[in-house]
Design a protein around this motif. Structure first.
Motif, short mmCIF file in Angstrom:
data_model
loop_
_atom_site.label_atom_id
_atom_site.label_comp_id
_atom_site.label_asym_id
_atom_site.label_seq_id
_atom_site.Cartn_x
_atom_site.Cartn_y
_atom_site.Cartn_z
N ARG A 189 0.95 -1.21 0.06
CA ARG A 189 0.22 -0.05 0.17
C ARG A 189 0.94 1.21 0.11
O ARG A 189 1.95 1.26 0.75
N MET A 190 0.80 2.15 -0.83
CA MET A 190 1.26 3.56 -0.94
C MET A 190 0.25 4.77 -0.75
O MET A 190 -0.84 4.62 -1.15
N ARG A 191 0.51 5.37 0.12
CA ARG A 191 -0.35 6.38 0.77
C ARG A 191 0.45 7.87 0.74
O ARG A 191 1.28 7.90 1.60
N LEU A 192 -0.23 8.97 0.10
CA LEU A 192 0.38 10.36 0.27
C LEU A 192 -0.79 11.09 1.03
O LEU A 192 -1.97 11.00 0.52
N GLU A 193 -0.43 11.67 2.30
CA GLU A 193 -1.41 12.39 3.14
C GLU A 193 -0.88 13.92 3.16
O GLU A 193 0.38 14.08 3.18
N LEU A 194 -2.00 14.63 3.21
CA LEU A 194 -1.78 16.21 3.51
C LEU A 194 -2.31 16.26 4.62
O LEU A 194 -3.70 16.24 4.63
N ARG A 195 -1.75 16.99 5.75
CA ARG A 195 -2.33 17.01 7.22
C ARG A 195 -2.41 18.44 7.35
O ARG A 195 -1.26 19.09 7.32
N HIS A 196 -3.53 18.78 7.58
CA HIS A 196 -3.41 20.57 8.02
C HIS A 196 -3.96 20.59 9.44
O HIS A 196 -4.86 20.24 9.93
N MET A 197 -2.80 20.95 10.21
CA MET A 197 -2.86 20.71 11.78
C MET A 197 -2.40 21.89 12.44
O MET A 197 -1.82 22.79 11.98
N LYS A 198 -2.99 21.95 13.44
CA LYS A 198 -2.83 23.23 14.43
C LYS A 198 -1.97 22.99 15.30
O LYS A 198 -1.79 21.89 16.05
N ASN A 199 -0.85 23.73 15.22
CA ASN A 199 0.56 23.58 16.31
C ASN A 199 0.10 24.51 17.79
O ASN A 199 -0.98 24.94 17.94
N ASP A 200 1.02 24.60 18.39
CA ASP A 200 0.74 25.04 19.87
C ASP A 200 0.88 26.38 19.99
O ASP A 200 0.48 27.20 21.05
N ASP A 201 0.98 27.04 18.81
CA ASP A 201 0.92 28.45 18.42
C ASP A 201 -0.61 28.85 18.15
O ASP A 201 -0.90 30.24 17.89
N ASP A 202 -1.11 27.81 17.98
CA ASP A 202 -2.70 28.06 17.31
C ASP A 202 -2.61 28.39 16.02
O ASP A 202 -3.73 29.02 15.54
N ASN A 203 -1.65 28.11 15.36
CA ASN A 203 -1.56 28.36 13.64
C ASN A 203 -1.63 26.98 13.20
O ASN A 203 -1.14 25.96 13.74
N ALA B 110 -0.75 -9.94 9.18
CA ALA B 110 0.51 -9.14 9.50
C ALA B 110 0.81 -8.13 8.51
O ALA B 110 0.59 -8.26 7.36
N SER B 111 1.31 -7.10 9.06
CA SER B 111 1.72 -5.93 8.29
C SER B 111 2.93 -5.15 8.82
O SER B 111 3.01 -4.97 9.93
N ASP B 112 3.51 -4.33 7.84
CA ASP B 112 4.62 -3.48 8.70
C ASP B 112 4.59 -2.43 7.58
O ASP B 112 4.35 -2.40 6.43
N GLU B 113 4.58 -1.10 8.10
CA GLU B 113 4.42 0.26 7.63
C GLU B 113 5.41 1.38 7.91
O GLU B 113 5.63 1.37 9.22
N LEU B 114 6.08 1.88 7.03
CA LEU B 114 7.13 3.05 7.49
C LEU B 114 6.30 4.38 6.88
O LEU B 114 5.67 4.63 6.02
N PHE B 115 6.41 5.36 7.84
CA PHE B 115 6.26 6.64 7.64
C PHE B 115 7.19 7.75 7.67
O PHE B 115 8.24 7.60 8.34
N PHE B 116 7.11 8.43 6.42
CA PHE B 116 8.02 9.35 6.21
C PHE B 116 7.11 11.17 6.20
O PHE B 116 6.13 10.88 5.53
N LYS B 117 7.70 12.19 6.70
CA LYS B 117 6.99 13.27 6.60
C LYS B 117 7.93 14.43 6.44
O LYS B 117 9.12 14.42 6.48
N SER B 118 7.19 15.75 6.14
CA SER B 118 8.10 16.77 5.99
C SER B 118 8.38 17.46 7.35
O SER B 118 7.49 17.11 8.24
N GLY B 119 9.36 18.24 7.60
CA GLY B 119 9.46 18.83 8.88
C GLY B 119 8.83 20.04 8.95
O GLY B 119 8.84 21.01 8.38
N THR B 120 8.11 20.02 10.32
CA THR B 120 7.30 21.10 10.63
C THR B 120 7.41 21.46 12.22
O THR B 120 7.88 20.41 12.96
N LYS B 121 6.83 22.37 12.83
CA LYS B 121 6.83 22.61 14.10
C LYS B 121 5.83 21.67 14.73
O LYS B 121 6.23 21.14 15.92
N VAL B 122 4.75 21.31 14.22
CA VAL B 122 3.74 20.74 14.97
C VAL B 122 4.18 19.13 14.96
O VAL B 122 3.42 18.66 15.85
N THR B 123 5.04 18.69 13.97
CA THR B 123 5.46 17.28 14.09
C THR B 123 6.69 17.16 14.21
O THR B 123 7.09 15.75 14.28
#
Length: 266
Positions: free
Chosen positions: A136-150, A181-194
Motif C-alpha cells: 500500500r502506498m499512501r500520500l497524506e496532506l495533514r492540515h494541523m494546528k500547532n501549539d501557537d494556534d496556527n 500481519a503488516s509493517d508500515e514505514l512513515f516519512f514526513k516533511s519537517g514542521t513545528k507541529v510534528t
C-alpha cells in the motif's frame, strides 16, 4: 572485486552497525512507552463493480506515565470518508478526507491539535493460492494546528506491506478465521507541529480476524509503533479493534422490507 575493496565494504558495514548501536544505546534512556487502544468502525457500500464508498469512525485511548490503564485518557476521535476505484483485479485506487480531533493530553506530551487530512492511496495485490500479499502506498496532506494556534501543512508518505491468510478456508467468506500481519514505514516533511525529523514512525501489526457473515467482520491486532521525536522517542503498544459492515444500511432495509412483506402476507 579486489580484497581491498571488499575489506573497505566490510569496514563500512561494521561502522554502520556501530553507529546504529550507539544511537540505540544513547536513546534507550530517553524512550517513553505507552499502552493504547485503537478502535474503528467501518461502513463500506458498493456503488458499482468499479466504485465503492467507505466511512470510518475511530477513537483512541492511552495510558500515561502515572497510570498503566489502557483507557486512562481519550486521545483522539476521528472520521474519514473514502472513495474507492477498482482499476483492475490487482490495483485499488482510493482517496479520503478526514477530521482527526487530537485532544489535549499533557501527560503523554500531546496538546490539542485538530487536523483535517486528505490522502491519495494505491494498493497493489499479489494474489497467491492460500494467501494474499499486498503493498500500500499512501500520500497524506495533514492540515494541523500547532501549539501557537496556527495551522501548518504536513506532507506524509506511508509504505505498507501486508500479508493475509485464511485459516479454515482458501478464500474469505462467512465463518472464516484469518491471520493478518503488516509493517508500515512513515516519512514526513519537517514542521513545528510534528518535528523536524524526516522519518516519522514504523508500525508493526499482527493479529487475526473473523467473518460472521459475508458483510460483517471483526479484526483484533497487536500494534507496535516506534516514533523518533525531538523531545524523546516513544514506543506504543496498542490493542487495535476494527468492526466492518458491508452495505449495512441496504441490508438492514432489505430485512425490514422482507419482514414487512411477511407480516402483510399473514
Amino acid at each position: 572485486m579486489s580484497s581491498k575493496v571488499t575489506h573497505n565494504i566490510i569496514r563500512r558495514k561494521i561502522g554502520y552497525v556501530v553507529v546504529i548501536f550507539l544511537i540505540t544505546t544513547m536513546s534507550h534512556g530517553q524512550t517513553t512507552k505507552y499502552n493504547q487502544f485503537w478502535g474503528e468502525i467501518q461502513f463500506n457500500r458498493t456503488i458499482t463493480k468499479k466504485w465503492s464508498t467507505e466511512l470510518n469512525l475511530g477513537t483512541s485511548y492511552s495510558s500515561t506515565e502515572s497510570s498503566a490503564n489502557i483507557f486512562e485518557e481519550n486521545t483522539q476521535r476521528s472520521f474519514r470518508a473514502w472513495g474507492h476505484y477498482y482499476l483492475s483485479p490487482r490495483w485499488k485506487l482510493s482517496s479520503f478526507v478526514g477530521y482527526f480531533n487530537n485532544k489535549d493530553v499533557p501527560e503523554i506530551g500531546q496538546y490539542e491539535s485538530p487536523e483535517w487530512r486528505f490522502a491519495l492511496q494505491g494498493i497493489y495485490y499479489f494474489h497467491k493460492t492460500g494467501y494474499t500479499l499486498s503493498t500500500r502506498m499512501r500520500l497524506e496532506l495533514r492540515h494541523m494546528k500547532n501549539d501557537d494556534d496556527n495551522y501548518e501543512n504536513v506532507f506524509r508518505y506511508r509504505q505498507q506491506v501486508k500479508y493475509l491468510k485464511p485459516i479454515n478456508s482458501k478464500v474469505l467468506r462467512e465463518g472464516v478465521v484469518y491471520a493478518v500481519a503488516s509493517d508500515e514505514l512513515f516519512f514526513k516533511s519537517g514542521t513545528k507541529v510534528t518535528g523536524l525529523s524526516f522519518f516519522d514512525r514504523n508500525r508493526l501489526n499482527i493479529g487475526a480476524g473473523y467473518l460472521f457473515t459475508d458483510n460483517i467482520q471483526i479484526e483484533l491486532t497487536y500494534a507496535n509503533e516506534y516514533l523518533p521525536r525531538d523531545d524523546g522517542n516513544q514506543i506504543i503498544n496498542a490493542a487495535a479493534f476494527t468492526l466492518t459492515f458491508n452495505n449495512f444500511f441496504e441490508n438492514l432495509n432489505k430485512k425490514f422490507l422482507h419482514k414487512s412483506e411477511t407480516t402483510s402476507d399473514d
